[in-house]
Write an enzyme that holds these catalytic residues in place. Structure first.
Site, PDB file in Angstrom:
ATOM      1  N   HIS A 151       0.798  -1.221   0.000  1.00  9.91           N
ATOM      2  CA  HIS A 151       0.000   0.000   0.000  1.00  9.91           C
ATOM      3  C   HIS A 151       0.835   1.278   0.000  1.00  9.91           C
ATOM      4  O   HIS A 151       0.291   2.382   0.143  1.00  9.91           O
ATOM      5  CB  HIS A 151      -0.936  -0.012   1.222  1.00  9.91           C
ATOM      6  N   LYS A 153       2.942   4.508  -1.262  1.00  7.50           N
ATOM      7  CA  LYS A 153       2.756   5.457  -2.364  1.00  7.50           C
ATOM      8  C   LYS A 153       3.923   6.445  -2.312  1.00  7.50           C
ATOM      9  O   LYS A 153       3.785   7.555  -1.803  1.00  7.50           O
ATOM     10  CB  LYS A 153       1.417   6.181  -2.234  1.00  7.50           C
ATOM     11  N   ASP A 158      16.676   9.837  -8.112  1.00  5.50           N
ATOM     12  CA  ASP A 158      18.135   9.826  -7.974  1.00  5.50           C
ATOM     13  C   ASP A 158      18.585   9.477  -6.560  1.00  5.50           C
ATOM     14  O   ASP A 158      19.713   9.793  -6.169  1.00  5.50           O
ATOM     15  CB  ASP A 158      18.728  11.179  -8.391  1.00  5.50           C
TER      16      ASP A 158
END
Length: 215
Positions: A151, A153, A158
Site C-alpha cells: 500500500h 505510495k 536519484d
C-alpha cells in the site's frame, strides 16, 4: 643528508596538503548536506485541474495543440519533478493507471535512466493498470506475494528526493480525490525510504514468486 631532509619535508608537505584537502572536502560535503536538510519540503494538493503535461516530456521544447490547458498545476509540478531524474527513478505505488504519470515514467526510462517499479499484485491485474506497458518497454516491475496490500505510495528520484503522500497514480486520485503529495530532500528521511525500497525489491525477487498476475 640534505637531499634526505628535503625529501622528508616534501613528503610532510604532501601529507599535510592531502589532509587539508580532505578536511576541506568534508566541510563542503557537510555544508551541502546541511543546505539540503534545511530546504523546506514542498506540498502538492489534489485534485488537480485537467491539464496537458505532454510538452514537459519532450526532449526539446515543443508545443501541444490538444486544446487542454497548459497552465501550472499540481500534476505539472509532479511531472516536472519525476522527469528531472538523471540516474534513477524508483517507484513504489499501490495503483498505477494514470496515463500522464505512466507516460512520464516511460519518458524517463527512454532517456536511459534506471527505472524500477514496485506495485500491488491485486491492483496491477485490474483493467487500466500500466504495469504491462512498463514491462513491454523493458522496465522491471516487482510485486508483493501475499494477501495483504503493498500500500505504499512513494517515489525516489536519484536517491536524493522523496515524493510521498496519499496519492495513488490514477485518474481518480489526480483529478477527483482530495489527496496530498509531499516532496522531501532531508537526507535521513530519504535514506529510510531508500532502504525500504531496497528491502522490498529484494523481498519481491521474481525467483521467489509463487504467483504472478498476467499484466
Amino acid at each position: 643528508m640534505l637531499l634526505t631532509a628535503v625529501s622528508a619535508w616534501r613528503g610532510l608537505v604532501v601529507v599535510v596538503g592531502l589532509s587539508l584537502a580532505a578536511e576541506g572536502l568534508y566541510y563542503v560535503i557537510s555544508h551541502l548536506k546541511r543546505l539540503r536538510e534545511r530546504r523546506p519540503a514542498q506540498v502538492l494538493f489534489f485534485p488537480a485541474p485537467v491539464t496537458c503535461v505532454r510538452p514537459l516530456l519532450l526532449s526539446s521544447p515543443g508545443h501541444c495543440r490538444c486544446g487542454l490547458s497548459h497552465r501550472e498545476s499540481a500534476l505539472s509540478c509532479l511531472t516536472r519533478l519525476l522527469i528531472s531524474a538523471r540516474r534513477s527513478l524508483d517507484v513504489c505505488v499501490f495503483t498505477i493507471s494514470s496515463l500522464e504519470l505512466s507516460s512520464t515514467v516511460l519518458a524517463v526510462h527512454g532517456r536511459g535512466v534506471r527505472v524500477r517499479v514496485i506495485t500491488d499484485s491485486d491492483y496491477m491485474a485490474l483493467a487500466g493498470s500500466q504495469v504491462g506497458t512498463f514491462r513491454r518497454a523493458g522496465i522491471e516491475v516487482r510485486h508483493d506475494q501475499d494477501t495483504n496490500y503493498m500500500h505504499h505510495k512513494f517515489a525516489l528520484i536519484d536517491g536524493l528526493t522523496l515524493v510521498t503522500g496519499s496519492l495513488n497514480w490514477s485518474a481518480q486520485g489526480i483529478f477527483g480525490n482530495k489527496e496530498n503529495v509531499i516532496i522531501i530532500e532531508n537526507t535521513d528521511i530519504v535514506k529510510a525510504f531508500v532502504e525500504e525500497f531496497g528491502q522490498l525489491w529484494n523481498e519481491y525477487d521474481p525467483a521467489k514468486y509463487s504467483f504472478s498476475p498476467q499484466r
